[in-house]
Scaffold this motif. Structure first.
Motif, short mmCIF file in Angstrom:
data_model
loop_
_atom_site.label_atom_id
_atom_site.label_comp_id
_atom_site.label_asym_id
_atom_site.label_seq_id
_atom_site.Cartn_x
_atom_site.Cartn_y
_atom_site.Cartn_z
N ARG A 89 11.41 -8.40 -2.64
CA ARG A 89 11.33 -7.39 -1.60
C ARG A 89 11.71 -8.00 -0.27
N PRO A 90 12.21 -7.20 0.65
CA PRO A 90 12.57 -7.77 1.96
C PRO A 90 11.33 -8.21 2.72
N GLY A 91 11.54 -9.14 3.64
CA GLY A 91 10.44 -9.64 4.46
C GLY A 91 10.37 -11.14 4.53
N GLY A 92 10.91 -11.82 3.50
CA GLY A 92 10.87 -13.27 3.50
C GLY A 92 9.45 -13.80 3.34
N GLN A 93 9.26 -15.07 3.69
CA GLN A 93 7.94 -15.68 3.58
C GLN A 93 6.98 -15.12 4.62
N TYR A 94 7.48 -14.87 5.81
CA TYR A 94 6.59 -14.43 6.90
C TYR A 94 6.04 -13.04 6.64
N TYR A 95 6.92 -12.12 6.24
CA TYR A 95 6.49 -10.74 6.00
C TYR A 95 6.24 -10.48 4.52
N ARG A 96 5.90 -11.51 3.79
CA ARG A 96 5.59 -11.32 2.36
C ARG A 96 4.45 -10.32 2.23
N HIS A 97 4.57 -9.40 1.28
CA HIS A 97 3.55 -8.36 1.15
C HIS A 97 3.38 -7.98 -0.32
N PRO A 98 2.24 -7.35 -0.67
CA PRO A 98 1.95 -7.06 -2.08
C PRO A 98 2.93 -6.08 -2.69
N ALA A 99 3.16 -6.22 -3.99
CA ALA A 99 3.96 -5.25 -4.72
C ALA A 99 3.23 -3.91 -4.72
N PRO A 100 3.97 -2.80 -4.72
CA PRO A 100 3.32 -1.48 -4.67
C PRO A 100 2.30 -1.25 -5.77
N GLU A 101 2.56 -1.82 -6.96
CA GLU A 101 1.64 -1.57 -8.08
C GLU A 101 0.26 -2.19 -7.87
N LEU A 102 0.14 -3.11 -6.90
CA LEU A 102 -1.18 -3.68 -6.63
C LEU A 102 -2.07 -2.73 -5.84
N GLY A 103 -1.47 -1.72 -5.25
CA GLY A 103 -2.26 -0.68 -4.57
C GLY A 103 -2.97 -1.14 -3.31
N ALA A 104 -2.40 -2.09 -2.60
CA ALA A 104 -3.02 -2.54 -1.35
C ALA A 104 -2.99 -1.41 -0.32
N ARG A 105 -4.15 -1.05 0.19
CA ARG A 105 -4.21 0.07 1.13
C ARG A 105 -3.91 -0.34 2.56
N HIS A 106 -4.16 -1.60 2.90
CA HIS A 106 -3.94 -2.03 4.28
C HIS A 106 -3.25 -3.41 4.30
N PRO A 107 -1.99 -3.48 3.84
CA PRO A 107 -1.31 -4.78 3.85
C PRO A 107 -1.10 -5.32 5.26
N GLU A 108 -1.13 -4.44 6.25
CA GLU A 108 -0.91 -4.87 7.63
C GLU A 108 -2.02 -5.79 8.13
N ARG A 109 -3.17 -5.78 7.49
CA ARG A 109 -4.27 -6.63 7.93
C ARG A 109 -4.01 -8.11 7.65
N LEU A 110 -3.04 -8.40 6.80
CA LEU A 110 -2.72 -9.78 6.48
C LEU A 110 -1.59 -10.33 7.36
N HIS A 111 -1.14 -9.55 8.34
CA HIS A 111 0.02 -9.94 9.13
C HIS A 111 -0.21 -9.72 10.62
N HIS A 112 0.50 -10.54 11.41
CA HIS A 112 0.62 -10.27 12.83
C HIS A 112 1.89 -9.44 13.03
N HIS A 113 1.86 -8.56 13.99
CA HIS A 113 3.05 -7.78 14.34
C HIS A 113 3.63 -7.03 13.14
N TRP A 114 2.77 -6.46 12.32
CA TRP A 114 3.24 -5.70 11.15
C TRP A 114 4.12 -4.53 11.57
N SER A 115 3.86 -3.97 12.72
CA SER A 115 4.65 -2.82 13.16
C SER A 115 6.12 -3.19 13.34
N VAL A 116 6.40 -4.44 13.71
CA VAL A 116 7.79 -4.89 13.85
C VAL A 116 8.48 -4.86 12.50
N PHE A 117 7.81 -5.37 11.47
CA PHE A 117 8.40 -5.35 10.13
C PHE A 117 8.55 -3.91 9.64
N ALA A 118 7.55 -3.08 9.88
CA ALA A 118 7.64 -1.69 9.43
C ALA A 118 8.85 -1.00 10.06
#
Length: 465
Positions: free
Chosen positions: A43-72
Motif C-alpha cells: 500500500r502507498p505510504g512507505g515506512q513512515y505512513y505504514r498503516h494496517p491492512a483494511p481487513e484488520l479493521g483498525a478504526r483509528h489508524p491515525e492515532r499511530l501517526h503524526h500529521h495523518w491528515s497530510v497522508f490522507a
C-alpha cells in the motif's frame, strides 16, 4: 499489473511511495505529467505512513501517526489521479535496475513473493527510495525478541501487534523517542529509552533550531508522552548486551564516554521481553550509484546523493527526493518531492516559501545527523564471538583476523575474505559495522548491478533490444 515494455513511455516514473514519492507523483500529475508510481510495498505510504491492512479493521489508524491528515490528503489526490488515468500506481513492484536509455527502462521484480518481473519506460525518473536502519552489533543482538526500532513501529502500525509487553528502546536518533511513545501509547511497558548520544550536539546550532520550531515541539510532545508513561531516558548510554536463551529476558545498559566506549562499573541490568534498537538510518542509493551518481558524506557518516536546488542528481534525467538526499524526516521529504515535480515539469518559478522550507529543514537534518553520529569506541562492547554479519554468521574475531593478519583495510576486502555482507540482506544490516571494524570512517556507497534479489527466470526474460 505488469506493463509491456513495448507500451508508450510515461512522462515520469517515481520509485518509492513514501512521503517524497507520493508528494512528487501527485504534484507532477497536477502539472499534467503522466506518471507511474512504483513501490515494493502493498500500500502507498512507505515506512513512515505504514498503516494496517483494511481487513484488520483498525478504526483509528491515525492515532499511530503524526500529521495523518497530510497522508490522507496525498492518498485522496493519488486516488483522483489514478481514476483520471494520470497516475498508474503499481504495488509490489521493487525496482531492481535502472537502464539509461531514451526513454529510461525500469526493471522491476513484482508480486508479493517476488516471482514476477516487469519492464517500464519513462522519460524521467524520480528516486524516492527512502532508507534502512543502521545496526551496530552487540552480544545477544541475534536473540529472538531483539528487533529494530523501525521494525517495532512497523509491527505496530501495519499489524497492530507489539514486539513484547516490556520493551526497552535503545540506540541513537530521534526515531527512538517516536518509537517509545508509540509503543507506550499502545499498551507496552517501556522501562527505558537508552540513547547513546547526549543531545548536546543540537546546542551547536541554536539558529538552526530557532528556524524549525515544529521540530522542537515534536521533541516536547514525545518527551511529555514518555513522562506520562513513566519512561526513563538514559542519555550517553547503550545496551551493551542482551541476555536470554530462547528469547531476550534482560539487557545490560552502560554509560558511554564521548567516543561511545562503555565506562567500566556503570553497567546495570533491565528486565524486558523485547528490545527495539537502531542507530539512525542509511539512505538507499543503489539504483543511483550503479549509474555513477555522485554522493556526499552526511555528518552522521552515511552517504547521500548530491542534488542541486531543483533536486537533480548528477545523472541527466534522474531526480531524487527525501532520505536518498540525506535522512531528514517526512516534512523535508514532502518538500523535496514537490520541488522535484516542479523541476521535472519544467516550471519556470518555484515558490520561495517551498525553497525556504526545504533549506531550513535540510539544515536541521544536517545538525541532527552530526548530533547522533556513532562514536568510534562502540566496538569496545563486542566480544570475539559476537556475530557481526548475521546472514553469513561471521563473528567479530574473523573480521579482526582479516584486518590485523590479512591486511584488509576496507569493507569490500573484508567481505571477500570473510563473506561478511554477502548474505540475503547484502550488507544492509552489517555494512556500517563491518566498515568501521575495517578502519573506514564510513562505508563506501554500494554499487551493485541489482538493488534486490532477482529470480533467474526474470533475468532470462530481460529484453535484449
Amino acid at each position: 499489473m505488469p506493463i509491456s515494455p513495448s507500451e508508450a513511455a510515461y512522462d515520469l516514473a517515481v520509485v518509492g511511495a513514501g512521503p517524497a514519492g507520493l508528494a512528487g507523483a501527485v504534484a507532477a500529475a497536477d502539472l499534467g505529467l503522466r506518471c507511474v508510481l512504483l513501490d515494493a510495498g502493498a500500500r502507498p505510504g512507505g515506512q513512515y505512513y505504514r498503516h494496517p491492512a483494511p481487513e484488520l479493521g483498525a478504526r483509528h489508524p491515525e492515532r499511530l501517526h503524526h500529521h495523518w491528515s497530510v497522508f490522507a490528503d496525498l492518498a485522496e489526490r493519488l486516488d483522483r489521479h489514478r481514476q483520471a488515468g494520470r497516475i498508474a500506481y503499481l504495488a509490489h513492484h521493487h525496482v531492481a535496475l535502472l537502464e539509461r536509455a531514451e526513454p529510461w527502462r525500469l526493471h522491476a521484480v513484482t508480486g508479493a513473493d517476488g516471482s514476477g518481473t516487469a519492464v517500464l519506460r519513462a522519460a524521467s525518473v524520480l528516486l524516492a527510495t527512502g532508507a534502512h536502519e543502521r545496526q551496530l552489533p552487540f552480544p545477544g543482538w541475534t536473540l529472538p525478541g531483539v528487533v529494530t526500532a523501525g521494525g517495532a513501529q512497523a509491527m505496530l502500525k501495519a499489524g497492530l501487534v507489539l514486539p513484547g509487553r516490556r520493551v526497552v528502546v535503545a540506540g541513537s536518533g530521534p526515531l527512538l523517542l517516536a518509537a517509545a511513545a508509540s509503543l507506550a501509547a499502545a499498551g507496552a511497558r517501556v522501562p527505558a529509552v537508552v540513547e547513546a548520544g547526549s543531545y548536546l550536539g543540537y546546542a551547536r546550532g541554536p539558529g538552526v533550531l530557532a528556524r524549525v520550531p515544529g521540530k522542537l515541539w515534536e521533541g516536547v510532545t514525545h518527551g511529555a508522552a514518555l513522562a506520562r508513561h513513566a519512561v526513563r531516558l538514559h542519555r550517553s548510554s547503550a545496551v551493551v548486551e542482551a541476555h536470554g536463551t530462547d528469547r531476550v529476558t534482560a539487557v545490560t545498559v552502560a554509560r558511554l564516554d564521548a567516543d561511545w566506549r562503555p565506562v567500566p562499573g556503570t553497567e546495570r541490568r533491565i528486565a524486558c521481553d523485547a528490545l527495539a534498537v537502531g542507530h539512525g538510518l542509511v539512505p538507499q542509493l543503489e539504483l543511483a550509484t550503479e549509474l555513477g551518481a555522485r554522493t556526499r558524506q552526511v555528518p552522521d557518516g552515511t552517504a547521500a546523493l548530491v542534488v542541486d536546488r531543483r533536486q537533480r542528481t548528477t545523472v541527466a534525467g534522474l531526480w531524487a527526493a527525501g532520505e536518498t538526499c540525506g535522512v531528514g524526516g517526512a516534512e523535508l521529504a514532502l518538500a523535496e518531492g514537490q520541488l522535484a515535480a516542479l523541476s521535472i515539469a519544467g516550471a519556470d518559478r518555484v515558490p520561495p516559501a517551498l525553497l525556504g522550507r526545504r533549506r531550513r529543514l535540510r539544515a536541521f537534518a544536517e545538525l541532527m545527523a552530526a548530533a547522533h553520529r556513532p562514536g568510534p569506541g562502540w566496538s569496545d562492547w563486542l566480544r570475539p564471538e559476537t556475530e557481526v554479519c548475521r546472514c553469513e554468521e561471521v563473528p567479530a574475531e574473523r573480521i579482526a583476523e582479516a584486518v590485523q593478519e590479512l591486511g584488509a583495510t576496507d569493507a569490500r576486502t573484508v567481505k571477500l575474505l570473510t563473506r561478511a555482507g554477502m548474505g540475503w540482506c547484502q550488507g544492509r544490516m552489517c555494512g556500517a559495522a563491518v566498515a568501521c571494524l575495517a578502519g573506514q570512517s564510513a562505508p563506501d556507497p554500494d554499487r551493485r548491478p541489482f538493488s534486490c534479489p532477482v529470480p533467474l527466470a526474470g533475468l532470462a526474460e530481460l529484453p535484449t533490444d
